[in-house]
Design an enzyme around this catalytic site. Sequence first.
Site, PDB file in Angstrom:
ATOM      1  CG  ASP A  25      40.512  35.290  34.542  1.00 39.26           C
ATOM      2  OD1 ASP A  25      40.583  34.548  35.363  1.00 39.26           O
ATOM      3  OD2 ASP A  25      41.122  35.246  33.705  1.00 39.26           O
ATOM      4  N   GLY A  26      40.705  35.955  37.853  1.00 40.29           N
ATOM      5  CA  GLY A  26      41.973  36.065  38.826  1.00 40.29           C
ATOM      6  C   GLY A  26      41.650  35.829  40.367  1.00 40.29           C
ATOM      7  N   GLY A  28      41.339  32.839  41.906  1.00 38.09           N
ATOM      8  CA  GLY A  28      42.318  31.660  41.885  1.00 38.09           C
ATOM      9  C   GLY A  28      43.803  32.155  42.405  1.00 38.09           C
ATOM     10  NE  ARG A  29      45.600  34.439  37.461  1.00 34.66           N
ATOM     11  CZ  ARG A  29      45.201  35.165  36.377  1.00 34.66           C
ATOM     12  NH1 ARG A  29      46.053  36.041  35.798  1.00 34.66           N
ATOM     13  NH2 ARG A  29      43.899  34.949  35.763  1.00 34.66           N
ATOM     14  CD1 TRP A  30      43.268  39.227  45.414  1.00 36.09           C
ATOM     15  CD2 TRP A  30      42.233  37.605  46.852  1.00 36.09           C
ATOM     16  NE1 TRP A  30      42.808  39.928  46.435  1.00 36.09           N
ATOM     17  CE2 TRP A  30      42.058  39.136  47.455  1.00 36.09           C
ATOM     18  CE3 TRP A  30      41.657  36.681  47.377  1.00 36.09           C
ATOM     19  CZ2 TRP A  30      41.557  39.236  48.460  1.00 36.09           C
ATOM     20  CZ3 TRP A  30      41.174  36.718  48.641  1.00 36.09           C
ATOM     21  CH2 TRP A  30      41.142  38.022  49.104  1.00 36.09           C
ATOM     22  CG  ASN A  73      35.003  27.855  34.527  1.00 35.68           C
ATOM     23  OD1 ASN A  73      34.282  28.819  34.597  1.00 35.68           O
ATOM     24  ND2 ASN A  73      36.137  27.946  34.043  1.00 35.68           N
TER      25      ASN A  73
HETATM   26  C1  FPP Z   1      37.533  33.295  37.304  1.00 37.24           C
HETATM   27  O1  FPP Z   1      38.814  33.149  38.303  1.00 37.24           O
HETATM   28  C2  FPP Z   1      36.537  33.320  38.132  1.00 37.24           C
HETATM   29  C3  FPP Z   1      35.520  31.996  38.025  1.00 37.24           C
HETATM   30  C4  FPP Z   1      35.726  31.213  37.305  1.00 37.24           C
HETATM   31  C5  FPP Z   1      34.405  32.386  39.120  1.00 37.24           C
HETATM   32  C6  FPP Z   1      33.599  33.433  39.299  1.00 37.24           C
HETATM   33  C7  FPP Z   1      32.827  33.577  40.235  1.00 37.24           C
HETATM   34  C8  FPP Z   1      32.666  34.898  41.560  1.00 37.24           C
HETATM   35  C9  FPP Z   1      33.361  36.016  41.119  1.00 37.24           C
HETATM   36  C10 FPP Z   1      31.847  34.075  42.361  1.00 37.24           C
HETATM   37  C11 FPP Z   1      30.759  34.875  42.693  1.00 37.24           C
HETATM   38  C12 FPP Z   1      29.642  35.100  41.648  1.00 37.24           C
HETATM   39  C13 FPP Z   1      28.703  35.650  41.832  1.00 37.24           C
HETATM   40  C14 FPP Z   1      27.815  35.960  40.587  1.00 37.24           C
HETATM   41  C15 FPP Z   1      27.975  35.365  43.074  1.00 37.24           C
HETATM   42  P1  FPP Z   1      39.719  32.100  38.322  1.00 37.24           P
HETATM   43  O2  FPP Z   1      39.194  31.363  39.245  1.00 37.24           O
HETATM   44  O3  FPP Z   1      39.940  31.478  36.877  1.00 37.24           O
HETATM   45  O4  FPP Z   1      41.177  32.717  38.454  1.00 37.24           O
HETATM   46  P2  FPP Z   1      42.597  32.289  38.139  1.00 37.24           P
HETATM   47  O5  FPP Z   1      42.796  32.643  36.746  1.00 37.24           O
HETATM   48  O6  FPP Z   1      43.469  33.347  38.897  1.00 37.24           O
HETATM   49  O7  FPP Z   1      42.747  30.954  38.477  1.00 37.24           O
END
Ligand code: FPP
Length: 247
Positions: A25-26, A28-30, A73
């Site tokens: 997780d994170g 998007g925030r990153w 998602n």
């Molecule tokens: C959650 O962070 C992350 C995801 C929904 C996507 C995870 C995908 C990857 C790490 C990409 C690559 C994966 C593979 C297996 C190649 P978020 O987008 O919800 O973050 P936020 O809470 O900060 O918005």
Amino acid sequence: MNIEQRPPGDDPASANNMHVAVIMDGNGRWASNRGWPRLVGHRKGAERVRELVNACPDLGIRYLTLYAFSTENWSRTTEEVLGLMSLFGRYIKREAGRMKKEGVRMRIIGDRTPLDPKLRALFDWIEEDTRDNDRVHLTVAINYGGRDEIRRAAQSVARAVASGMLDPDMISDQTLNAHMDTAALPDPDLVVRTSGETRVSNFLLWQAAYAEYIFTPVLWPDFTPETMNTILDAFAKRERRFGGVVT
Ligand code: FPP
């Protein structure tokens, strides 16, 4: 302790055989923190996946299960959903050779039916291509939800009962387990969630019944093998009782 120094079997899970599951997780925030589009965070996240998979043998992780796309998602923008799907495909194409060489067996869990047929074909291909590998078991959850998986398993069990193949009185935990997407995997010893969120978010609801949970504030694109090593040190100090008492 640095990764190279981790002695085999210094944790309560069996030596070098751990199953660690991660809610990444994170991303998007990153990216937003840097004024960049969210997809840049996902791309950086994919690099972190590659690093962690490569570090698994040194970390004593035999099974690594990653939550990459949940059944919830789909509510993200079309651009983000398509970007993520294309990232999954690119990851498989780019990493296939290395996975084959390094003994990584890749599996995808989740409901594939609504996914693009080309991506589904790629999933089938990589699973087949790496099926003889046994050093690291990488499982990626895509269009995965714990409740959805349990519902699909229940449907599958109900079909077996309806066809007369299965006696309802014979249904055990093992029966249900065999109908889960994760049938071939041991239960996770540890579930890690990054980015400071402390929710389970529908991940491995059945399988994580006795797992330890560790939450870290680190955003996934900043998560390195060293971060995992620190988490494993914390896990090793936990007392796992599986509902019993320590004598
Ligand atoms: C959650 O962070 C992350 C995801 C929904 C996507 C995870 C995908 C990857 C790490 C990409 C690559 C994966 C593979 C297996 C190649 P978020 O987008 O919800 O973050 P936020 O809470 O900060 O918005």
